[in-house]
Design a protein around this motif. Structure first.
Motif, PDB file in Angstrom:
ATOM      1  N   CYS A  32       0.877  -1.349   0.007  1.00  0.00           N
ATOM      2  CA  CYS A  32      -0.073   0.053   0.084  1.00  0.00           C
ATOM      3  C   CYS A  32       0.925   1.230  -0.077  1.00  0.00           C
ATOM      4  O   CYS A  32       2.060   1.259   0.583  1.00  0.00           O
ATOM      5  N   PRO A  34       0.879   4.318   1.524  1.00  0.00           N
ATOM      6  CA  PRO A  34       1.525   4.810   2.711  1.00  0.00           C
ATOM      7  C   PRO A  34       2.837   4.190   3.232  1.00  0.00           C
ATOM      8  O   PRO A  34       3.555   4.706   3.861  1.00  0.00           O
ATOM      9  N   CYS A  57      -4.060   0.355   9.580  1.00  0.00           N
ATOM     10  CA  CYS A  57      -3.243   0.974   8.470  1.00  0.00           C
ATOM     11  C   CYS A  57      -1.937   0.837   9.005  1.00  0.00           C
ATOM     12  O   CYS A  57      -1.184   0.301   8.495  1.00  0.00           O
ATOM     13  N   TYR A  60      -0.851  -2.382  10.298  1.00  0.00           N
ATOM     14  CA  TYR A  60      -0.336  -3.458   9.069  1.00  0.00           C
ATOM     15  C   TYR A  60       0.943  -3.230   8.513  1.00  0.00           C
ATOM     16  O   TYR A  60       1.781  -3.942   8.279  1.00  0.00           O
ATOM     17  N   THR A 114      -4.207   7.864   4.162  1.00  0.00           N
ATOM     18  CA  THR A 114      -4.602   6.540   3.901  1.00  0.00           C
ATOM     19  C   THR A 114      -5.932   6.620   3.176  1.00  0.00           C
ATOM     20  O   THR A 114      -6.346   7.632   2.595  1.00  0.00           O
ATOM     21  N   CYS A 115      -6.200   5.381   2.694  1.00  0.00           N
ATOM     22  CA  CYS A 115      -7.576   5.308   1.772  1.00  0.00           C
ATOM     23  C   CYS A 115      -8.736   6.102   2.395  1.00  0.00           C
ATOM     24  O   CYS A 115      -9.407   6.745   1.763  1.00  0.00           O
ATOM     25  N   SER A 150      -4.124   4.486  -1.486  1.00  0.00           N
ATOM     26  CA  SER A 150      -3.626   3.319  -1.874  1.00  0.00           C
ATOM     27  C   SER A 150      -4.472   2.665  -3.154  1.00  0.00           C
ATOM     28  O   SER A 150      -3.988   2.166  -3.775  1.00  0.00           O
TER      29      SER A 150
END
Ligand code: SF4
Length: 469
Positions: A32, A34, A57, A60, A114-115, A150
């Motif tokens: 992803c 970030p 996020c 992960y 982030t998304c 992402s």
């Protein structure tokens, strides 16, 4: 005349169009955005990445980076909750910035979205301005914002955007000339590669501003006590002085094919000449990099590199019989795939499948330039591919060797083809941060690893076995 079938038959399962074998990405061959940005901010001295989004996020990304680098990985987060997703994350980001300043005393904070924060349309630059305005007179570190949805790109887009945003925020103009300084924008290399790159520049008497430089922060020694921000990284002052450098060298074949990058932006804003070269994997592209350093410094290529080149050539002659006409599949981030394919072509390996989850749309064009026509006939190039697609292509091509990162292990195991691990992430072996890819020595190590993987497979398949070649 055929009787008209009853209308109900049109609605039976048998009458429906067949379900496509895949309607979504299956096991993405990319990470992803970030995550890439966080890596860049971890490579800045005193830098702290701060993700604007949900805690999942950052968890992960931390977990992913830790399993490769085997180092502590502090990545702050603005911790979205349900109400933040509805009302916006401004208050969360203010609090997160306050906390990071208080707890880390950072030299730079890198805010990557982030998304979720991108989807709800948070105005992060405005939030940062509000934070700075709310505490006038207080010393704050530079806060760099990078937009990293992402769903619009991979970890490499996040990585390159973070490099560009950092240079854009800190390197404001040309305040003088520093003929001994060179800016190196290496892309996603291993810490061992970064160390080698710095050695190369130093051998020409050049001071290198390497962005990012996580060669120590993500591959350091043992500590007596926990350090919230590990020592090392590119000093903020050196990034701020990037506009004075004699030149910027930006590495990556597909990056060079793209129009607008951090190096071109610095050239436009500060007049620093931009040399956009391929990753120096193998002989030809290492030659090019060393020649560029020689031209910038006005010094000849040091004898130590000539000796390394000689050892590489000798190794290739000694081991040519093991790799010549071997067929290989290579996957991973686009610039590494391009660099490895070019190296394979140099040593007589046919890269029959070249695949990446990245979708810059430059990979095919670059590969056709790098791999001679006699070796790229029938070469399958997959851009924006997932592992289901890659495995299908590899199964059809039946190569002797697969070269890529750990996420290809399951495929290699199912197909019974040896996997030589390169790049990022390396989750299932020790030594990911110490893998060498670039320079003559990197090429020698890569060659040995590929040749030995082939020898090992042939040895295992031999009915009698052999111990002497
Ligand atoms: S939600 Fe988006 S930013 Fe967060 S981990 Fe998933 S892909 Fe990355």
């Amino acid at each position: 005349m055929n009787p008209t079938p009853p209308i109900e038959e049109a609605y039976t399962l048998a009458a429906l169009a067949p379900v496509p074998s895949a309607s979504a990405t299956q096991n993405a061959c990319k990470l992803c955005a970030p995550l890439g940005a966080s890596l860049v901010f971890k490579g800045i001295a005193g830098g702290v990445p701060l993700l604007h989004g949900s805690q999942g996020c950052s968890t992960y990304i931390r977990r992913y980076l830790i399993s490769h680098f085997k180092e502590p990985m502090d990545i702050a987060c603005s911790n979205f909750a349900e109400q933040t997703a509805v009302f916006g994350g401004g208050a969360n980001l203010q609090l997160a910035l306050e906390n990071v300043c208080r707890q880390y005393d950072p030299a730079l904070i890198g805010v990557a979205t982030t998304c979720l924060s991108e989807t709800i349309g948070d105005d992060v630059p405005m939030f940062i301005k509000t934070f700075l305005a709310a505490t006038p007179g207080e010393p704050h570190p530079p806060i760099v914002h990078v937009s990293t949805p992402s769903y619009q790109g991979s970890h490499m887009e996040g990585f390159h955007r973070a490099v560009r945003a950092t240079l854009g925020a800190l390197a404001k103009g040309r305040a003088g000339a520093a003929p001994e300084q060179v800016n190196l924008l290496p892309g996603l290399l291993s810490p061992a590669d970064l160390r080698h790159l710095k050695e190369m520049a130093a051998a020409f008497g050049l001071q290198a501003m390497v962005l990012p430089d996580y060669s120590d922060t993500l591959d350091g020694g043992q500590w007596e006590s926990y350090q919230r921000i590990p020592a090392g990284g590119t000093p903020v002052a050196a990034i701020a002085a990037a506009g004075n450098a004699a030149a910027t060298i930006e590495l990556g074949h597909t990056l060079a094919a793209a129009g607008d990058t951090a190096a071109t932006d610095l050239h436009t804003r500060c007049g620093v000449p931009a040399l956009r070269l391929g990753l120096p994997v193998g002989i030809r592209h290492t030659d090019v990099l060393l020649q560029a350093l020689a031209d910038i410094s006005g010094r000849p290529v040091p004898a130590a590199f000539q000796a390394q080149r000689g050892r590489l050539l000798d190794t290739l002659v000694d081991g040519h019989k093991h790799v010549n006409t071997v067929r290989a599949a290579v996957f991973g981030e686009e610039d590494l795939v391009a660099g490895l394919a070019a190296f394979m072509a140099e040593i007589g390996i046919h890269p029959v499948v070249c695949a990446s989850g990245g979708a810059s749309r430059h990979l095919a064009q670059v590969l056709h330039q790098l791999v001679p026509a006699r070796q790229h006939a029938g070469m399958k190039i997959l851009e924006g591919a997932d592992f289901a697609t890659i495995e299908e292509a590899v199964a059809a091509a039946q190569p002797d060797l697969i070269v890529g990162h750990s996420k290809g292990y399951a495929m290699a195991r199912r197909l019974g083809i040896p996997l030589v691990r390169v790049g990022f992430p390396i989750h299932d072996r020790m030594g990911g941060p110490r893998l060498r890819h670039i320079g003559y020595e990197g090429a020698t190590i890569l060659f040995d690893r590929m040749a030995n993987a082939l020898i090992e497979t042939r040895q295992a398949a031999s009915p009698v076995g052999y111990t002497y070649m």
